[in-house]
Design a protein around this motif. Structure first.
Motif, mmCIF file in Angstrom:
data_model
loop_
_atom_site.group_PDB
_atom_site.id
_atom_site.type_symbol
_atom_site.label_atom_id
_atom_site.label_comp_id
_atom_site.label_asym_id
_atom_site.label_seq_id
_atom_site.Cartn_x
_atom_site.Cartn_y
_atom_site.Cartn_z
ATOM 1 N N ALA A 64 -16.947 24.543 -52.897
ATOM 2 C CA ALA A 64 -17.707 24.174 -51.758
ATOM 3 C C ALA A 64 -16.969 22.818 -51.000
ATOM 4 C CB ALA A 64 -18.995 23.582 -52.152
ATOM 5 N N ASN A 65 -15.641 22.642 -51.585
ATOM 6 C CA ASN A 65 -14.742 21.632 -51.034
ATOM 7 C C ASN A 65 -15.368 20.184 -50.798
ATOM 8 O OD1 ASN A 65 -12.417 22.911 -50.117
ATOM 9 N ND2 ASN A 65 -13.414 23.882 -48.461
ATOM 10 N N ILE A 66 -16.323 19.820 -52.053
ATOM 11 C CA ILE A 66 -16.965 18.465 -52.138
ATOM 12 C C ILE A 66 -15.923 17.797 -53.006
ATOM 13 C CG2 ILE A 66 -18.641 17.358 -53.054
ATOM 14 C CD1 ILE A 66 -20.391 19.856 -51.845
ATOM 15 N N LEU A 67 -15.452 18.388 -53.931
ATOM 16 C CA LEU A 67 -14.591 17.828 -54.822
ATOM 17 C C LEU A 67 -12.969 18.518 -55.021
ATOM 18 C CD1 LEU A 67 -16.806 17.531 -58.320
ATOM 19 C CD2 LEU A 67 -16.478 15.731 -56.529
ATOM 20 N N LYS A 68 -12.323 17.569 -55.304
ATOM 21 C CA LYS A 68 -11.047 18.264 -55.487
ATOM 22 C C LYS A 68 -10.621 18.348 -56.923
ATOM 23 C CE LYS A 68 -8.144 14.383 -54.065
ATOM 24 N NZ LYS A 68 -7.089 14.004 -53.179
ATOM 25 N N ILE A 69 -9.559 19.239 -57.401
ATOM 26 C CA ILE A 69 -9.515 19.257 -59.007
ATOM 27 C C ILE A 69 -7.867 19.110 -59.246
ATOM 28 C CG2 ILE A 69 -9.049 21.639 -58.732
ATOM 29 C CD1 ILE A 69 -10.469 21.743 -61.605
ATOM 30 N N THR A 70 -7.573 18.409 -60.060
ATOM 31 C CA THR A 70 -5.878 18.106 -60.478
ATOM 32 C C THR A 70 -6.051 18.410 -61.835
ATOM 33 O OG1 THR A 70 -6.003 16.088 -59.083
ATOM 34 C CG2 THR A 70 -4.401 16.162 -60.676
ATOM 35 N N LYS A 71 -4.892 19.304 -62.236
ATOM 36 C CA LYS A 71 -4.812 19.695 -63.909
ATOM 37 C C LYS A 71 -3.811 18.645 -64.155
ATOM 38 C CE LYS A 71 -5.347 23.782 -65.712
ATOM 39 N NZ LYS A 71 -6.381 24.035 -66.185
ATOM 40 N N VAL A 72 -4.143 17.960 -65.417
ATOM 41 C CA VAL A 72 -3.409 17.146 -66.188
ATOM 42 C C VAL A 72 -3.177 17.629 -67.673
ATOM 43 C CG1 VAL A 72 -3.044 14.928 -67.103
ATOM 44 C CG2 VAL A 72 -3.934 15.309 -64.860
ATOM 45 N N GLY A 73 -2.318 18.297 -67.862
ATOM 46 C CA GLY A 73 -2.132 18.994 -69.145
ATOM 47 C C GLY A 73 -2.945 20.356 -69.098
ATOM 48 N N ASN A 74 -3.955 20.209 -70.305
ATOM 49 C CA ASN A 74 -5.049 21.268 -70.336
ATOM 50 C C ASN A 74 -6.261 20.914 -69.513
ATOM 51 O OD1 ASN A 74 -5.739 19.813 -72.344
ATOM 52 N ND2 ASN A 74 -5.782 21.493 -73.702
ATOM 53 N N ARG A 75 -6.361 19.593 -69.067
ATOM 54 C CA ARG A 75 -7.596 19.050 -68.481
ATOM 55 C C ARG A 75 -7.571 19.082 -66.940
ATOM 56 N NH1 ARG A 75 -9.059 13.288 -70.855
ATOM 57 N NH2 ARG A 75 -8.087 13.125 -68.954
ATOM 58 N N ASN A 76 -9.013 19.292 -66.577
ATOM 59 C CA ASN A 76 -8.948 19.287 -65.072
ATOM 60 C C ASN A 76 -9.673 17.850 -64.796
ATOM 61 O OD1 ASN A 76 -8.296 21.953 -64.596
ATOM 62 N ND2 ASN A 76 -10.302 22.739 -64.868
ATOM 63 N N LEU A 77 -9.308 17.214 -63.659
ATOM 64 C CA LEU A 77 -9.759 16.005 -63.495
ATOM 65 C C LEU A 77 -10.373 16.274 -62.052
ATOM 66 C CD1 LEU A 77 -7.182 13.451 -64.432
ATOM 67 C CD2 LEU A 77 -9.226 14.184 -65.651
ATOM 68 N N TYR A 78 -11.594 15.456 -61.673
ATOM 69 C CA TYR A 78 -12.331 15.838 -60.356
ATOM 70 C C TYR A 78 -12.452 14.553 -59.713
ATOM 71 C CZ TYR A 78 -13.525 20.158 -63.086
ATOM 72 O OH TYR A 78 -13.384 21.155 -63.828
ATOM 73 N N LEU A 79 -12.319 14.697 -58.395
ATOM 74 C CA LEU A 79 -12.470 13.703 -57.542
ATOM 75 C C LEU A 79 -12.815 14.072 -56.133
ATOM 76 C CD1 LEU A 79 -11.046 10.483 -57.083
ATOM 77 C CD2 LEU A 79 -8.929 11.726 -56.184
ATOM 78 N N ILE A 80 -13.586 13.091 -55.540
ATOM 79 C CA ILE A 80 -14.256 13.366 -54.406
ATOM 80 C C ILE A 80 -13.151 13.642 -53.285
ATOM 81 C CG2 ILE A 80 -14.463 10.863 -53.443
ATOM 82 C CD1 ILE A 80 -17.419 13.139 -53.281
ATOM 83 N N LYS A 81 -13.416 14.494 -52.386
ATOM 84 C CA LYS A 81 -12.571 14.820 -51.252
ATOM 85 C C LYS A 81 -12.760 13.781 -49.909
ATOM 86 C CE LYS A 81 -10.937 19.329 -51.229
ATOM 87 N NZ LYS A 81 -10.654 20.609 -50.499
#
Length: 159
Positions: free
Chosen positions: A142-159
Motif C-alpha cells: 500500500a506504499n505506507i512502509l518500505k522494506i529493506t532486506k538484510v540477510g534473511n530478515r526484512n526490515l520495515y520503515l515508514i515511507k
C-alpha cells in the motif's frame, strides 16, 4: 451452492414498494412502462423475489421516492455469520500495526520480530511473527512502509 437471499428483508421492501405504487394509484403495467422493465420483473420485486439493485432504484425513482425511504424497514440487524476468532484477531492486529505506523514507531527500521514483541508487550497478546509479517507486507504494497532486506530478515520503515 445455492444463491443466498434475505427473504424477510426482500418481502418487507417489496411490500413497501407495492404500498407506494398503490398510493400513487399506479398499476404494475404503469411502472413497467415507466421503467422499461417487464410486468414480471415489477411483480417479482413487489413479492420479495430476488432482483437487481438497479431495478429497485429505478422503480423507486419512477414512484418519486428516494430508495432510502423504502429501505427504512424494521429488521434484525446482525451479520449472517459471526466473525471467526482468527479473522477478528487479524483485524485487531492490522489496526494495532496501523497505530504503530501513525505513532512514528517505524521512523527507525523494525523487523517483524521487533514489531511482534512490541505488540505482545503493548497488548498482552500472543502474536505470531509470521502473521505480523503478512500484515507488514500489506502496508508495503500500500506504499505506507518500505522494506529493506538484510540477510534473511526484512526490515520495515515508514515511507
Amino acid at each position: 451452492m445455492a444463491r443466498y437471499k434475505n427473504e424477510i428483508a426482500l418481502k418487507k421492501i417489496g411490500e413497501k414498494l407495492k404500498n407506494e405504487r398503490l398510493k400513487a394509484a399506479l398499476e404494475i403495467e404503469d411502472l413497467a412502462a415507466m421503467t422499461g422493465f417487464t410486468y414480471n420483473t415489477i411483480l417479482n420485486i413487489e413479492t420479495g423475489l430476488e432482483t437487481y439493485l438497479s431495478y429497485f432504484i429505478d422503480v423507486c425513482f419512477s414512484l418519486g421516492i428516494h430508495p432510502k425511504e423504502i429501505m427504512d424497514v424494521t429488521l434484525d440487524v446482525k451479520p449472517r455469520f459471526s466473525l471467526p476468532a482468527s479473522r477478528l484477531e487479524k483485524s485487531r492486529l492490522t489496526n494495532r500495526i496501523n497505530a504503530l505506523i501513525k505513532s512514528d514507531y517505524f521512523n527507525k527500521e523494525r523487523s517483524a520480530r521487533e514489531v511482534t514483541q512490541k505488540l505482545t508487550i503493548d497488548y498482552n497478546s500472543d502474536f505470531e511473527s509470521k502473521n505480523v509479517s503478512v500484515i507488514l507486507i500489506r502496508f508495503v504494497k500500500a506504499n505506507i512502509l518500505k522494506i529493506t532486506k538484510v540477510g534473511n530478515r526484512n526490515l520495515y520503515l515508514i515511507k
